[in-house]
Design a protein around this motif. Structure first.
Motif, PDB file in Angstrom:
ATOM      1  N   LEU A 206       0.823  -1.203   0.000  1.00  0.00           N
ATOM      2  CA  LEU A 206       0.000   0.000   0.000  1.00  0.00           C
ATOM      3  C   LEU A 206       0.864   1.263   0.000  1.00  0.00           C
ATOM      4  O   LEU A 206       0.570   2.228  -0.714  1.00  0.00           O
ATOM      5  CB  LEU A 206      -0.923  -0.002   1.225  1.00  0.00           C
ATOM      6  CG  LEU A 206      -2.058  -1.027   1.229  1.00  0.00           C
ATOM      7  CD1 LEU A 206      -2.770  -1.020   2.577  1.00  0.00           C
ATOM      8  CD2 LEU A 206      -3.055  -0.733   0.100  1.00  0.00           C
ATOM      9  N   THR A 207       1.925   1.251   0.786  1.00  0.00           N
ATOM     10  CA  THR A 207       2.809   2.420   0.875  1.00  0.00           C
ATOM     11  C   THR A 207       3.498   2.698  -0.453  1.00  0.00           C
ATOM     12  O   THR A 207       3.512   3.841  -0.942  1.00  0.00           O
ATOM     13  CB  THR A 207       3.859   2.213   1.976  1.00  0.00           C
ATOM     14  OG1 THR A 207       3.204   2.107   3.241  1.00  0.00           O
ATOM     15  CG2 THR A 207       4.850   3.360   2.011  1.00  0.00           C
ATOM     16  N   THR A 210       1.102   3.856  -3.152  1.00  0.00           N
ATOM     17  CA  THR A 210       0.650   5.215  -2.861  1.00  0.00           C
ATOM     18  C   THR A 210       1.725   6.227  -3.226  1.00  0.00           C
ATOM     19  O   THR A 210       1.429   7.290  -3.786  1.00  0.00           O
ATOM     20  CB  THR A 210       0.269   5.345  -1.373  1.00  0.00           C
ATOM     21  OG1 THR A 210      -0.792   4.422  -1.087  1.00  0.00           O
ATOM     22  CG2 THR A 210      -0.194   6.754  -1.048  1.00  0.00           C
TER      23      THR A 210
END
Length: 278
Positions: A206-207, A210
């Motif tokens: 996710l990081t 993103t």
């Protein structure tokens, strides 16, 4: 395909490390024949790796630059003087592109016996052809050479010229060291995700996505990063709650202070290298 200014030139790399390999890979991918690239490196393992790519390899710097139109200096700062002093006077008719951190043009010119030099501050995303390169040259370098240097470095990503050599220290602070700042933010977000109950793989995926998405939005949008931030910050929402913590911790002011410290250290390293090379 690579632009015509580079296509018919012989390019020599003094030093075959990661950044040199990034440039070489980018040049070949854009159409430069590998037979036009010579690399000189003292490490046999590096030479063997590069020879497998059909490059001309050697450990003799003088013979490497003999037929070169462009010489890329890609050595560690601490060995620059030892590398260039034996080559003094052999650079006639050649454009020197230096990616040696902290090496000012005056230092290189004194060691090489030539002032036809472009100084470059690259960064590590060049390894995946998404680099950011700051370039500077004195008036001794004409437009043709500037275009040539731009096209060589464009093989790894963005190229931007600065008007004063002192600005290379600012480039170093912003983009040269910059990838580490973003990696630091990613580390912190992944750690926070784990603390909030996410699996490490999920938090990492996710990081990273993103970060990629935010960068791509900033690059392609007509809005500034400040405007994009405002667009995703709903009043009294989750993003505002997080940003208020950042503001209380004076994150923006601390980032500015950090980059100023990086610029100052870049200036100090250039001075140290200049003094040690005399």
């Amino acid at each position: 395909m690579i632009m015509s200014a580079v296509l018919n030139r012989n390019i020599c790399f003094i030093g075959g490390g990661n950044m040199a390999q990034a440039l070489i890979g980018g040049l070949i991918s854009r159409g430069l024949p590998s037979t036009r690239i010579t690399v000189s490196d003292p490490v046999e393992q590096v030479r063997h790796l590069l020879a497998e790519k059909d490059l001309v390899v050697t450990e003799d710097n003088a013979s490497a630059i003999r037929e070169a139109d462009v010489v890329v200096l890609a050595v560690k700062p601490q060995v620059l003087a030892n590398v260039l002093k034996p080559l003094n006077g052999l650079f006639d008719g050649k454009l020197i592109i230096s990616i040696v951190a902290g090496a000012e043009i005056a230092t290189i010119a004194a060691l090489a016996g030539s002032n036809r030099i472009v100084r470059v501050m690259p960064n590590t995303p060049a390894l995946v052809q998404t680099g950011a390169n700051g370039l500077y040259a004195t008036e001794a370098v004409d437009k043709e050479d500037r275009d040539l240097a731009s096209q060589v470095l464009a093989a790894t990503g963005l190229t931007l010229w600065v008007g004063e050599e002192a600005q290379i220290d600012a480039v170093t602070a912003v983009s040269g060291s910059g990838p580490a700042y973003f990696f630091y933010m990613m580390e912190s977000m992944i750690r926070a995700g784990k603390n909030l109950g996410l699996d490490e793989k999920v938090a990492t995926a996710l990081t990273l996505q993103t970060a990629l998405g935010a960068a791509q939005m900033a690059i392609t949008s007509s809005n500034t990063p400040a405007e994009l931030r405002k667009n995703v910050t709903s009043p009294n929402g989750t993003t505002q709650a997080a940003l208020e913590v950042f503001d209380r911790a004076q994150i923006s002011q601390n980032i500015q202070a950090a980059l100023a410290a990086a610029q100052k250290r870049s200036q100090e390293l250039a001075q140290e290298l200049s003094e040690s090379s005399k």
